[in-house]
Design an enzyme around this catalytic site. Structure first.
Site, PDB file in Angstrom:
ATOM      1  CG  ASN A  11       4.318  -6.520 -46.038  1.00  0.00           C
ATOM      2  OD1 ASN A  11       4.737  -5.433 -45.688  1.00  0.00           O
ATOM      3  ND2 ASN A  11       5.114  -7.409 -46.598  1.00  0.00           N
ATOM      4  CB  CYS A  74       8.780  -3.548 -41.879  1.00  0.00           C
ATOM      5  SG  CYS A  74       7.442  -4.295 -42.852  1.00  0.00           S
ATOM      6  CG  ASN A  76       1.937  -3.350 -44.023  1.00  0.00           C
ATOM      7  OD1 ASN A  76       0.947  -2.728 -43.654  1.00  0.00           O
ATOM      8  ND2 ASN A  76       2.318  -3.391 -45.283  1.00  0.00           N
ATOM      9  CB  CYS A 208       5.337  -1.733 -49.016  1.00  0.00           C
ATOM     10  SG  CYS A 208       6.790  -0.910 -48.295  1.00  0.00           S
ATOM     11  N   GLY A 209       3.863  -0.869 -45.914  1.00  0.00           N
ATOM     12  CA  GLY A 209       3.363   0.238 -45.113  1.00  0.00           C
ATOM     13  C   GLY A 209       4.146   1.520 -45.291  1.00  0.00           C
TER      14      GLY A 209
END
Length: 277
Positions: A11, A74, A76, A208-209
């Protein structure tokens, strides 16, 4: 203008230091789209400006999707923010407070960056979405800073993410803003494999964290993961880890929800200068 290109398990993001870069200059929607363009720009899933603060937090994380829209969180990008804040000398690697649109996040670097997200309490193990329509067996929902659908399936690698993602991302059951969409399936070693269609990118990303966090929460809610740590394999081949601590009241009573910690990569890929926007 100086920038740093970073990746969190695939990402990827363009980072700017708010001490030297005018925030308004690089956060206009057209500027974000140009910078994140993979053909005529630097190329990234998102853009981040880090603004040092004095009181309520050490750093404010201004995060934007590649389509120019702002996002509250977000995962990441926050892992990467933790790593680069320490490298830039804005904060200490042993502990920092990051202000995001989803609240204050405490983070640190202990081998890998680790971020403690705000408690997750909006958890819906079963959504009014036909599993077959979603190419899965069960569909759940959780808000991990931002909303996520999580779909349990036989084989995440066999899912047509590009075909199924757009409609599910805007499904009426997720609310007017829509949601990211994650497909998850078991791996032989006891870990999990997932893939994500991200709103704001409007396509699949390599990781996607917050999606990993939401996935771990739903797996626990479905009774499929009972360990303290859930290991999830991203599409870049790297793993992220999610720890879930059940919420409790001051008097010791159990509450609905979890306090999550996400661990994963936050790595500088290259540094450069933008000639003009």
């Amino acid at each position: 203008m100086s920038f740093v290109k970073m990746t969190g398990s695939g990402n990827d993001f363009v980072f700017f230091d708010g001490r030297t870069t005018p925030i308004d200059l690089v956060t206009q929607p057209e500027a974000i789209k140009a910078i994140c363009n993979r053909y005529n720009g630097i190329g990234a899933d998102g853009l981040v400006v880090l603004e040092p603060l004095q009181e309520e937090a050490d750093v404010r994380v201004h995060y934007y999707n590649s389509d120019g829209t702002a996002a509250d969180l977000c995962g990441n990008a926050t892992l990467c923010s933790t790593a680069i804040s320490a490298q830039w000398g804005i904060t200490s690697a042993s502990g920092m407070r990051l202000a995001t649109g989803a609240g204050l996040i405490n983070s640190r670097i202990d081998g890998l960056p680790a971020i403690a997200l705000q408690p997750i309490t909006d958890i819906r193990p079963d959504m009014p979405i036909a599993p077959a329509t979603a190419q899965g067996r069960r569909v759940g929902f959780a808000v991990a800073g931002i909303p996520h659908l999580v779909i349990l399936c036989e084989d995440a690698d066999a899912v047509d993410v590009a075909g199924a993602g757009p409609a599910l991302r805007r499904h009426e059951a997720t609310g007017p803003a829509g949601a990211n969409v994650n497909w998850v399936s078991p791996r032989p070693d006891g870990s999990w494999r997932y893939r994500t269609f991200e709103r704001g990118v409007e396509g699949e990303t390599l990781a996607c964290g917050t999606g990993a966090v939401a996935t771990a929460v739903l797996l626990r809610s479905w009774g499929l993961s009972d360990g303290a740590t859930t290991t999830i394999r991203t599409s870049s081949g790297r793993d992220v880890e999610v720890d879930l601590e059940p919420l409790t009241a001051p008097d010791g009573r159990s509450l609905e929800g979890f306090r999550p910690t996400l661990r994963g990569e936050g790595r500088v890929v290259f540094r450069g200068e933008i000639a003009g926007l």
